[in-house]
Scaffold this active site. Structure first.
Site, PDB file in Angstrom:
ATOM      1  N   ASP A 178       0.904  -1.142   0.000  1.00 52.04           N
ATOM      2  CA  ASP A 178       0.000   0.000   0.000  1.00 52.04           C
ATOM      3  C   ASP A 178       0.942   1.191   0.000  1.00 52.04           C
ATOM      4  O   ASP A 178       1.583   1.485   1.016  1.00 52.04           O
ATOM      5  CB  ASP A 178      -0.882   0.014   1.250  1.00 52.04           C
ATOM      6  CG  ASP A 178      -1.933   1.114   1.152  1.00 52.04           C
ATOM      7  OD1 ASP A 178      -1.559   2.233   0.759  1.00 52.04           O
ATOM      8  OD2 ASP A 178      -3.112   0.857   1.446  1.00 52.04           O
ATOM      9  N   HIS A 179       1.066   1.847  -1.145  1.00 49.47           N
ATOM     10  CA  HIS A 179       2.169   2.821  -1.255  1.00 49.47           C
ATOM     11  C   HIS A 179       2.015   3.994  -0.287  1.00 49.47           C
ATOM     12  O   HIS A 179       2.972   4.693  -0.010  1.00 49.47           O
ATOM     13  CB  HIS A 179       2.357   3.289  -2.701  1.00 49.47           C
ATOM     14  CG  HIS A 179       1.271   4.171  -3.214  1.00 49.47           C
ATOM     15  ND1 HIS A 179       0.078   3.695  -3.652  1.00 49.47           N
ATOM     16  CD2 HIS A 179       1.208   5.518  -3.334  1.00 49.47           C
ATOM     17  CE1 HIS A 179      -0.680   4.704  -4.039  1.00 49.47           C
ATOM     18  NE2 HIS A 179      -0.024   5.819  -3.846  1.00 49.47           N
ATOM     19  N   GLU A 217      -8.980  14.634  -3.656  1.00 51.36           N
ATOM     20  CA  GLU A 217      -8.406  14.763  -5.000  1.00 51.36           C
ATOM     21  C   GLU A 217      -9.180  15.819  -5.765  1.00 51.36           C
ATOM     22  O   GLU A 217     -10.382  15.983  -5.543  1.00 51.36           O
ATOM     23  CB  GLU A 217      -8.556  13.446  -5.775  1.00 51.36           C
ATOM     24  CG  GLU A 217      -7.852  12.263  -5.162  1.00 51.36           C
ATOM     25  CD  GLU A 217      -8.159  10.993  -5.964  1.00 51.36           C
ATOM     26  OE1 GLU A 217      -7.493  10.778  -6.972  1.00 51.36           O
ATOM     27  OE2 GLU A 217      -9.066  10.251  -5.578  1.00 51.36           O
ATOM     28  N   HIS A 241      -5.879   2.682   1.631  1.00 53.56           N
ATOM     29  CA  HIS A 241      -5.013   3.762   2.122  1.00 53.56           C
ATOM     30  C   HIS A 241      -5.521   4.391   3.421  1.00 53.56           C
ATOM     31  O   HIS A 241      -4.772   4.565   4.380  1.00 53.56           O
ATOM     32  CB  HIS A 241      -4.875   4.866   1.068  1.00 53.56           C
ATOM     33  CG  HIS A 241      -4.584   4.355  -0.305  1.00 53.56           C
ATOM     34  ND1 HIS A 241      -3.633   3.389  -0.545  1.00 53.56           N
ATOM     35  CD2 HIS A 241      -5.111   4.672  -1.514  1.00 53.56           C
ATOM     36  CE1 HIS A 241      -3.589   3.143  -1.849  1.00 53.56           C
ATOM     37  NE2 HIS A 241      -4.483   3.898  -2.445  1.00 53.56           N
TER      38      HIS A 241
END
Ligand code: NAP
Length: 486
Positions: A178-179, A217, A241
């Site tokens: 999970d970046h 976003e 996330h």
């Protein structure tokens, strides 16, 4: 001095977008920093027919394109390539042969990492065939599996995938990416919490009023409608996330600073998350879908390319999480994410409780707020009370601010570099554990299934705002407000 790592990494999906944009540049950075010196090998595979030389040129060109640097031959000579269709068991034999050859050539001691940079439908098959076709080393220190997202599309598919992986790999061999967990400021949560006794001691219901996590976003669905209309903000951003960030915020102190104890502490927190009934979903969760912007220059979600005209998909989610734990009893965690919002940011606001105002009993103190800004740039802000510069003794809120310097930014590893390094190093602290993933899916499935049974009129927010009015009302009815207003 960096600790030199000895390993072979096999990249499945070696000709793909992720490999070129992120994975090869990350490996090159690890080489430049001295983590990879002599004893490393990188094996690429996909269905494309490429010679070793052509593959090395491809890696060179990706590094040139995305880092603007010329990788030297001393680095590129560690790369080799084997064509294989990952769904064909017979294609694993030549892969195995090349793995063994590289192992010997670079003295890799049988240490192996397999990175699945391929479509999620292949994850289970690859894991199974790696084992059945004998690609896992029996004499090395480790076999590890790095796995891309998404991990399932609901609890059932995630569990099925996990079962497939667990036939070949044990939980501590699986590194679920999970970046967000690789981001510097997400890792800073632990430093702030456990590195400052003042915060360590006050990180609980005695001192904290509520916690807010915002991932907003500005972009709309762009050209991803095919996937996004089946996922929505809930599955695309909350299940993974947001929940992983919440894990760092909600956990107790780990017994020791090891990945094992960190996972145990996080899992205890995840296991105390209250899973909602349909009525509780209606009470605690809000969904939204964007309409056009105020001046009509952006279309609404329903008019986007490839979106069904009657789509009930959520492009915005706000909700309240509750933990049935001694630490968090009565402390809401408000989470929010969405597309086409007023600003692009990822941030956490820790809102501390107010106390009696000694200076003016008619005027309540304002809440102290600790803010951790993750994106677009690392910042920490702490809003506290100080004296107002007036003749009478009053307080006013002031904000202490820290921002990552250019030097900090320059030496901060990209999430993919950090995740590859940590996997090579056997440190699973910043990867998603199956238990956390499972709880997050159960939670998200409960919300989705409650929504699926009730029609909602969309659109219900204007592009360029911070979502539907119901998102603000969620907090207002508890006498609270979103700290971040866009
Ligand atoms: P991609 O550009 O479509 O690349 C897919 C790779 O898989 C190619 O190398 C392709 O090569 C290979 N492949 C496809 N079918 C194969 C088969 N049957 N046997 C062997 N190889 C096969 O995808 P990507 O964007 O790199 O994404 C890879 C993974 O990363 C996905 O799980 C995605 O969700 C995840 N991810 C990507 C990004 C990103 O920025 N791209 C970000 C986050 C996560 P051939 O066609 O030559 O076989």
């Amino acid at each position: 001095m960096p600790k030199e790592i000895t390993t072979l990494v096999t990249f499945f999906g070696a000709t793909g977008d992720l490999a070129k944009r992120k994975l090869y540049p990350s490996v090159y950075n690890l080489y430049k920093k001295g983590f990879l010196v002599e004893h490393f090998g990188i094996l690429g595979t996909s269905r494309a027919e490429l010679s070793t030389k052509q593959f090395q040129v491809m890696v060179h060109d990706s590094i040139k394109e995305f880092m603007n640097e010329e990788a030297p031959q001393d680095f590129l000579k560690h790369f080799d390539y084997q064509r294989a269709d990952i769904t064909t068991p017979e294609d694993y034999a030549p892969l195995k042969a090349l793995i063994e050859e590289m192992d010997e050539k670079f003295a890799l001691k049988g240490n192996r990492i397999f990175y699945m940079s391929v479509a999620p439908r292949f994850f289970g098959t690859v894991a199974k065939l790696l084992k059945s076709e004998g690609l896992l080393s029996e004499n090395g220190e480790f076999n590890r599996l790095m796995i891309e997202k998404p991990f399932g599309s609901d609890y059932e598919t995630a569990e099925k995938l996990n079962n497939e992986l667990s036939h070949a790999f044990s939980e501590d061999q699986v590194y679920r990416i999970d970046h967000y967990l690789g981001k510097e400021m997400v890792q800073n949560i632990a430093a702030l919490r456990f590195g400052n006794p003042m915060f360590t001691k006050s990180w609980n219901r005695d001192s904290i009023d509520n916690i807010q996590v915002t991932l907003s976003e500005t972009l709309g669905v762009e050209d991803r409608a095919g996937y996004y209309d089946t996922a929505g903000a809930l599955r695309d951003m909350i299940q993974n996330h947001t929940m992983q960030i919440v894990g760092w915020l909600a956990m107790d102190e780990p017994a020791t600073w090891t990945d094992r104890d960190i996972r145990i502490a996080k899992n205890a927190a995840f296991n105390s998350l209250k899973i909602y009934t349909p009525d509780e979903v209606a009470e605690n969760f809000v969904r939204g879908q964007y309409g056009p912007n105020a001046i009509g220059t952006q279309v609404g979600y329903l008019d986007e390319k490839d979106v069904p005209a009657d789509s009930q998909n959520n492009t915005f989610v706000a909700g309240k999480l509750q933990f049935d734990s001694y630490r968090w009893q009565g402390v809401p965690f408000y989470i929010r994410t969405g597309k086409r919002l007023a600003a692009k940011t990822t941030r956490i606001d820790i809102v501390f409780k107010k106390d009696y105002n000694l200076f003016d009993s008619n005027q309540p103190l304002s809440n102290d707020v600790l803010t951790i800004i993750i994106d677009p740039e690392g910042r920490i802000e702490y809003k506290i009370a100080a004296k107002a510069t007036t003749a009478e003794f009053k307080t006013r809120p002031i904000t202490l601010k820290w921002k990552a310097s250019d030097e900090d930014k320059a030496q901060t590893p990209e999430p993919y570099e950090r995740m590859i390094h940590d996997t090579m190093d056997g440190n699973g602290s910043n990867f998603a554990d199956w238990n956390g993933v499972a709880v997050a899916w159960k939670f998200v499935d409960a919300v989705q299934s409650a929504w699926d049974s009730v029609h909602q009129d969309f659109p219900n927010y204007v592009s360029g705002t911070m979502g539907p009015a119901a998102s603000d009302e969620l907090l207002e009815r508890e006498d609270r407000e979103w700290i971040y207003k866009g």
